[in-house]
Design a protein around this motif. Structure first.
Motif, PDB file in Angstrom:
ATOM      1  N   ALA A   1      42.772  -1.399  59.798  1.00  0.00           N
ATOM      2  CA  ALA A   1      41.917  -0.655  60.313  1.00  0.00           C
ATOM      3  C   ALA A   1      42.490  -0.164  61.768  1.00  0.00           C
ATOM      4  N   SER A   2      44.291  -0.494  61.982  1.00  0.00           N
ATOM      5  CA  SER A   2      43.809  -0.458  63.403  1.00  0.00           C
ATOM      6  C   SER A   2      45.130   1.344  63.429  1.00  0.00           C
ATOM      7  N   GLY A   3      45.036   1.568  62.425  1.00  0.00           N
ATOM      8  CA  GLY A   3      45.832   2.811  61.928  1.00  0.00           C
ATOM      9  C   GLY A   3      44.592   4.543  62.100  1.00  0.00           C
ATOM     10  N   ASN A   4      45.182   5.273  62.261  1.00  0.00           N
ATOM     11  CA  ASN A   4      44.112   7.094  62.659  1.00  0.00           C
ATOM     12  C   ASN A   4      42.686   6.575  62.499  1.00  0.00           C
ATOM     13  N   ILE A   5      42.964   6.599  60.976  1.00  0.00           N
ATOM     14  CA  ILE A   5      41.561   6.463  60.265  1.00  0.00           C
ATOM     15  C   ILE A   5      40.726   5.950  60.364  1.00  0.00           C
ATOM     16  N   GLY A   6      41.196   4.015  60.287  1.00  0.00           N
ATOM     17  CA  GLY A   6      40.784   2.952  60.879  1.00  0.00           C
ATOM     18  C   GLY A   6      39.817   2.794  61.572  1.00  0.00           C
ATOM     19  N   ARG A   7      40.645   3.742  63.199  1.00  0.00           N
ATOM     20  CA  ARG A   7      39.994   3.635  64.232  1.00  0.00           C
ATOM     21  C   ARG A   7      38.688   4.221  64.560  1.00  0.00           C
ATOM     22  N   VAL A   8      39.060   5.520  64.224  1.00  0.00           N
ATOM     23  CA  VAL A   8      37.982   6.196  64.186  1.00  0.00           C
ATOM     24  C   VAL A   8      36.335   6.032  63.408  1.00  0.00           C
ATOM     25  N   LEU A   9      37.404   5.473  62.207  1.00  0.00           N
ATOM     26  CA  LEU A   9      35.513   4.751  61.436  1.00  0.00           C
ATOM     27  C   LEU A   9      35.488   3.617  61.756  1.00  0.00           C
ATOM     28  N   VAL A  10      35.849   2.946  62.790  1.00  0.00           N
ATOM     29  CA  VAL A  10      35.267   1.440  63.737  1.00  0.00           C
ATOM     30  C   VAL A  10      34.017   2.141  64.521  1.00  0.00           C
ATOM     31  N   ASP A  11      34.548   2.984  65.099  1.00  0.00           N
ATOM     32  CA  ASP A  11      33.722   3.446  66.750  1.00  0.00           C
ATOM     33  C   ASP A  11      32.855   3.899  65.806  1.00  0.00           C
ATOM     34  N   HIS A  12      32.579   5.142  64.620  1.00  0.00           N
ATOM     35  CA  HIS A  12      31.618   5.609  63.846  1.00  0.00           C
ATOM     36  C   HIS A  12      30.765   4.192  63.233  1.00  0.00           C
ATOM     37  N   LEU A  13      31.242   3.709  62.657  1.00  0.00           N
ATOM     38  CA  LEU A  13      30.856   2.599  61.871  1.00  0.00           C
ATOM     39  C   LEU A  13      29.827   1.164  62.895  1.00  0.00           C
ATOM     40  N   LYS A  14      30.762   1.105  63.813  1.00  0.00           N
ATOM     41  CA  LYS A  14      30.352  -0.482  64.788  1.00  0.00           C
ATOM     42  C   LYS A  14      29.241  -0.120  65.234  1.00  0.00           C
ATOM     43  N   LYS A  15      27.963   0.575  65.242  1.00  0.00           N
ATOM     44  CA  LYS A  15      27.067   0.248  66.138  1.00  0.00           C
ATOM     45  C   LYS A  15      25.732  -0.099  64.901  1.00  0.00           C
ATOM     46  N   ASP A  16      26.289  -0.115  63.542  1.00  0.00           N
ATOM     47  CA  ASP A  16      25.248   0.103  62.315  1.00  0.00           C
ATOM     48  C   ASP A  16      24.977  -1.349  61.510  1.00  0.00           C
ATOM     49  N   TYR A  17      26.742  -1.587  61.582  1.00  0.00           N
ATOM     50  CA  TYR A  17      27.622  -2.151  60.772  1.00  0.00           C
ATOM     51  C   TYR A  17      27.921  -3.726  61.082  1.00  0.00           C
ATOM     52  N   GLU A  18      27.810  -4.658  60.788  1.00  0.00           N
ATOM     53  CA  GLU A  18      28.891  -6.041  61.438  1.00  0.00           C
ATOM     54  C   GLU A  18      30.352  -5.862  60.561  1.00  0.00           C
ATOM     55  N   LEU A  19      31.103  -5.871  61.115  1.00  0.00           N
ATOM     56  CA  LEU A  19      32.203  -5.131  60.834  1.00  0.00           C
ATOM     57  C   LEU A  19      33.837  -6.256  61.331  1.00  0.00           C
ATOM     58  N   THR A  20      34.087  -6.162  59.684  1.00  0.00           N
ATOM     59  CA  THR A  20      35.939  -7.209  59.797  1.00  0.00           C
ATOM     60  C   THR A  20      36.743  -6.197  59.605  1.00  0.00           C
ATOM     61  N   LEU A  21      37.434  -6.117  60.539  1.00  0.00           N
ATOM     62  CA  LEU A  21      38.797  -5.286  60.458  1.00  0.00           C
ATOM     63  C   LEU A  21      39.792  -6.484  60.584  1.00  0.00           C
ATOM     64  N   VAL A  22      40.402  -5.733  59.094  1.00  0.00           N
ATOM     65  CA  VAL A  22      42.096  -6.587  59.021  1.00  0.00           C
ATOM     66  C   VAL A  22      42.783  -5.395  59.076  1.00  0.00           C
ATOM     67  N   ASP A  23      43.949  -6.408  59.464  1.00  0.00           N
ATOM     68  CA  ASP A  23      45.506  -5.252  59.467  1.00  0.00           C
ATOM     69  C   ASP A  23      46.540  -6.092  60.124  1.00  0.00           C
ATOM     70  N   ILE A  24      47.744  -6.209  60.235  1.00  0.00           N
ATOM     71  CA  ILE A  24      48.597  -7.237  60.408  1.00  0.00           C
ATOM     72  C   ILE A  24      48.506  -7.203  61.751  1.00  0.00           C
ATOM     73  N   HIS A  25      48.445  -6.081  62.377  1.00  0.00           N
ATOM     74  CA  HIS A  25      48.292  -6.537  64.428  1.00  0.00           C
ATOM     75  C   HIS A  25      47.378  -5.680  64.727  1.00  0.00           C
ATOM     76  N   PHE A  26      46.992  -5.625  65.861  1.00  0.00           N
ATOM     77  CA  PHE A  26      46.032  -4.288  66.880  1.00  0.00           C
ATOM     78  C   PHE A  26      46.509  -4.419  68.532  1.00  0.00           C
ATOM     79  N   HIS A  27      48.283  -4.598  68.158  1.00  0.00           N
ATOM     80  CA  HIS A  27      48.466  -4.608  69.885  1.00  0.00           C
ATOM     81  C   HIS A  27      48.362  -3.447  70.600  1.00  0.00           C
ATOM     82  N   ASP A  28      47.703  -1.714  69.261  1.00  0.00           N
ATOM     83  CA  ASP A  28      47.932  -1.157  70.499  1.00  0.00           C
ATOM     84  C   ASP A  28      46.866  -0.530  70.197  1.00  0.00           C
ATOM     85  N   VAL A  29      45.787  -0.992  69.952  1.00  0.00           N
ATOM     86  CA  VAL A  29      44.555  -0.412  69.662  1.00  0.00           C
ATOM     87  C   VAL A  29      43.401  -1.299  71.262  1.00  0.00           C
TER      88      VAL A  29
END
Length: 262
Positions: free
Chosen positions: A9-37
């Motif tokens: 979820a911290s990748g380029n595509i993941g960030r776009v999708l999080v922004d797109h989906l989070k208003k309508d769904y309950e999101l669980t985001l998984v990645d090895i780190h989110f330091h630069d998000v």
């Protein structure tokens, strides 16, 4: 609220999708780190920093999850087989499908990122339908062909429903002066990709496994997206050739294509 887990979820595509989906769904985001998000992007979501190449980290991870969008992988076409491809592109997706098979009702659907690289060894003047035999141009493409086969296996032997998206050039910078026509033919814009995800989440499948090509409505598309239109209602709006200014009217303005609305 419907729950979605996004891996990578911290990748380029993941960030776009999080922004797109989070208003309508309950999101669980998984990645090895989110330091630069950007922390504001993560607000209202459940964040789990986990190394998903460790099999034990999958224990209970899918509990209460309705849909999984699996993006995590080594995306480099230059990746070596004995390096990270084995862990990230072979073991990790196997752990995902194996964990899902432990649940009595599974997750409703796994939507996973495949790639144009599964067929990139076809000649550049060939438009490739989704049912063409795989012809990977690199070992990364080989790993994605494995992922497609793995998903099909679990669909038809275990009943785990899944949709694979053969993604083109998602994050090509169209302002790059070195971008060429071949790059444009493989382009998928962020908004078209978000729409493709919406279609994959809401589609009714005839069989438990479906594979679709995911490009924008490019004037000269490298992949044939007609099957995505008919199978899941995909209606892309963008054309990389118009966006790049290849087609202009008499006033020098980019030509607007008469695409349908989403």
């Amino acid at each position: 609220m419907t729950t979605i887990m996004i891996t990578g979820a911290s990748g380029n595509i993941g960030r776009v999708l999080v922004d797109h989906l989070k208003k309508d769904y309950e999101l669980t985001l998984v990645d090895i780190h989110f330091h630069d998000v950007d922390p504001t992007l993560l607000e209202g979501t459940i964040v789990k920093e986990l190394d998903l190449t460790v099999v034990g980290n999958w224990d209970g991870l899918l509990e209460g999850i309705d849909y999984v969008i699996h993006l995590a992988a080594n995306p480099s076409p230059y990746a070596a087989f004995d390096d990270s491809l084995i862990s990230l592109n072979y073991k990790m997706p196997y752990y995902l499908f194996k964990e899902s098979s432990k649940y009595e009702n599974f997750v409703k659907r796994i939507i996973f990122a495949s790639s144009f690289h599964t067929v990139s060894a076809y000649p550049k003047n060939v438009q490739i339908p989704v049912d063409a035999p795989v012809r990977p141009g690199d070992l990364y493409g080989v790993s994605k062909a494995y992922l497609e086969s793995l998903a099909s296996h679990f669909a038809f032997t275990e009943g785990q429903e899944s949709i694979g998206l053969r993604i083109g050039n998602f994050d090509e910078n169209l302002d790059n002066p070195f971008i060429n026509e071949a790059d444009l033919a493989e382009y998928v814009s962020p908004r078209d990709f978000c729409h493709l995800i919406d279609c994959a989440l809401n589609a009714t499948l005839i069989e438990p496994f479906l594979l679709v090509n995911g490009l924008s409505d490019n004037r000269f598309p490298r992949l044939d997206i007609s099957q995505a239109r008919t199978a899941i209602g995909y209606r892309p709006l963008d054309d990389a050739f118009v966006m790049k200014g290849f087609f202009k009217d008499d006033n020098g303005d980019p030509v607007e294509l008469s695409n349908g609305e989403h």
